[in-house]
Design a protein around this motif. Sequence first.
Motif, PDB file in Angstrom:
ATOM      1  N   GLU A   6      59.450  49.953  68.038  1.00  0.00           N
ATOM      2  CA  GLU A   6      60.702  49.799  67.324  1.00  0.00           C
ATOM      3  C   GLU A   6      61.798  49.451  68.319  1.00  0.00           C
ATOM      4  O   GLU A   6      61.571  49.376  69.511  1.00  0.00           O
ATOM      5  CB  GLU A   6      61.031  51.082  66.554  1.00  0.00           C
ATOM      6  N   SER A   7      63.028  49.249  67.812  1.00  0.00           N
ATOM      7  CA  SER A   7      64.121  48.746  68.638  1.00  0.00           C
ATOM      8  C   SER A   7      64.339  49.546  69.908  1.00  0.00           C
ATOM      9  O   SER A   7      64.708  49.001  70.918  1.00  0.00           O
ATOM     10  CB  SER A   7      65.408  48.677  67.832  1.00  0.00           C
ATOM     11  N   SER A  31      60.809  47.598  62.229  1.00  0.00           N
ATOM     12  CA  SER A  31      61.728  48.656  61.832  1.00  0.00           C
ATOM     13  C   SER A  31      61.024  49.594  60.860  1.00  0.00           C
ATOM     14  O   SER A  31      60.082  49.186  60.164  1.00  0.00           O
ATOM     15  CB  SER A  31      62.954  48.041  61.163  1.00  0.00           C
ATOM     16  N   ASP A  34      60.275  48.451  57.427  1.00  0.00           N
ATOM     17  CA  ASP A  34      59.181  47.496  57.248  1.00  0.00           C
ATOM     18  C   ASP A  34      57.872  48.191  56.865  1.00  0.00           C
ATOM     19  O   ASP A  34      56.954  47.546  56.355  1.00  0.00           O
ATOM     20  CB  ASP A  34      58.948  46.686  58.527  1.00  0.00           C
ATOM     21  N   GLY A  53      62.930  46.203  53.675  1.00  0.00           N
ATOM     22  CA  GLY A  53      61.989  45.935  54.749  1.00  0.00           C
ATOM     23  C   GLY A  53      61.162  44.692  54.485  1.00  0.00           C
ATOM     24  O   GLY A  53      61.128  44.154  53.384  1.00  0.00           O
ATOM     25  N   PRO A  68      58.301  38.732  63.478  1.00  0.00           N
ATOM     26  CA  PRO A  68      59.643  39.308  63.387  1.00  0.00           C
ATOM     27  C   PRO A  68      60.366  39.138  64.725  1.00  0.00           C
ATOM     28  O   PRO A  68      59.806  39.450  65.772  1.00  0.00           O
ATOM     29  CB  PRO A  68      59.395  40.789  63.103  1.00  0.00           C
ATOM     30  N   SER A  70      63.875  39.978  65.033  1.00  0.00           N
ATOM     31  CA  SER A  70      65.047  40.847  65.113  1.00  0.00           C
ATOM     32  C   SER A  70      64.937  41.943  64.060  1.00  0.00           C
ATOM     33  O   SER A  70      64.150  41.830  63.125  1.00  0.00           O
ATOM     34  CB  SER A  70      66.332  40.044  64.896  1.00  0.00           C
ATOM     35  N   ILE A  71      65.720  42.988  64.263  1.00  0.00           N
ATOM     36  CA  ILE A  71      65.837  44.041  63.260  1.00  0.00           C
ATOM     37  C   ILE A  71      67.311  44.339  63.046  1.00  0.00           C
ATOM     38  O   ILE A  71      68.160  44.030  63.890  1.00  0.00           O
ATOM     39  CB  ILE A  71      65.073  45.330  63.642  1.00  0.00           C
ATOM     40  N   TYR A  72      67.614  44.938  61.914  1.00  0.00           N
ATOM     41  CA  TYR A  72      68.976  45.233  61.499  1.00  0.00           C
ATOM     42  C   TYR A  72      69.013  46.655  60.957  1.00  0.00           C
ATOM     43  O   TYR A  72      68.069  47.091  60.294  1.00  0.00           O
ATOM     44  CB  TYR A  72      69.361  44.240  60.398  1.00  0.00           C
ATOM     45  N   TRP A 137      71.792  38.609  58.577  1.00  0.00           N
ATOM     46  CA  TRP A 137      71.156  39.798  58.004  1.00  0.00           C
ATOM     47  C   TRP A 137      71.999  40.377  56.877  1.00  0.00           C
ATOM     48  O   TRP A 137      71.479  40.743  55.821  1.00  0.00           O
ATOM     49  CB  TRP A 137      70.959  40.866  59.089  1.00  0.00           C
TER      50      TRP A 137
END
Length: 153
Positions: A6-7, A31, A34, A53, A68, A70-72, A137
Amino acid sequence: DAVFEESIRIPLAIRYPGVIKAGTRSDALVSQVDLMPTLLRWCGAAPPETAQGRDLSAFIAGQPAERPDSIYAQGRRGQKDEWRMVVQGYEKLIADMEGNVTHLYNLADDPYEMANLANVSALQLKRDALLALMRVWKRKLGDGVDASGLKKR
């Protein structure tokens, strides 16, 4: 077994014999949001349309799928200090609800987020690119903006 991070680079291990090849490793950004749509797909159920997700079942299983990048995340919803975060690669940007950058970190060089780079002038292009990604996003998720990109609040 596959390991995803994860991030903040927390390992995620998934075991699904016959679908995921043992020993598979990935540094893809995943994330927690997801997990629900991914696990539902593997159970044969469609994720709800309202799920934020991403269904990563094909990607994790090594099938052709979008990686994937990027994540938000959202934090302190409904509070005066509400914030939004986007991570792309090892770059992490946090902004307040007006879009003012409050924090910028390079997680490869600073995994414990001790050196806030938000005011480093040499990183202006990186800040702008991450803010643009954050707006994408927000628009995609309907987070404070309508489909035109205009603010809802």
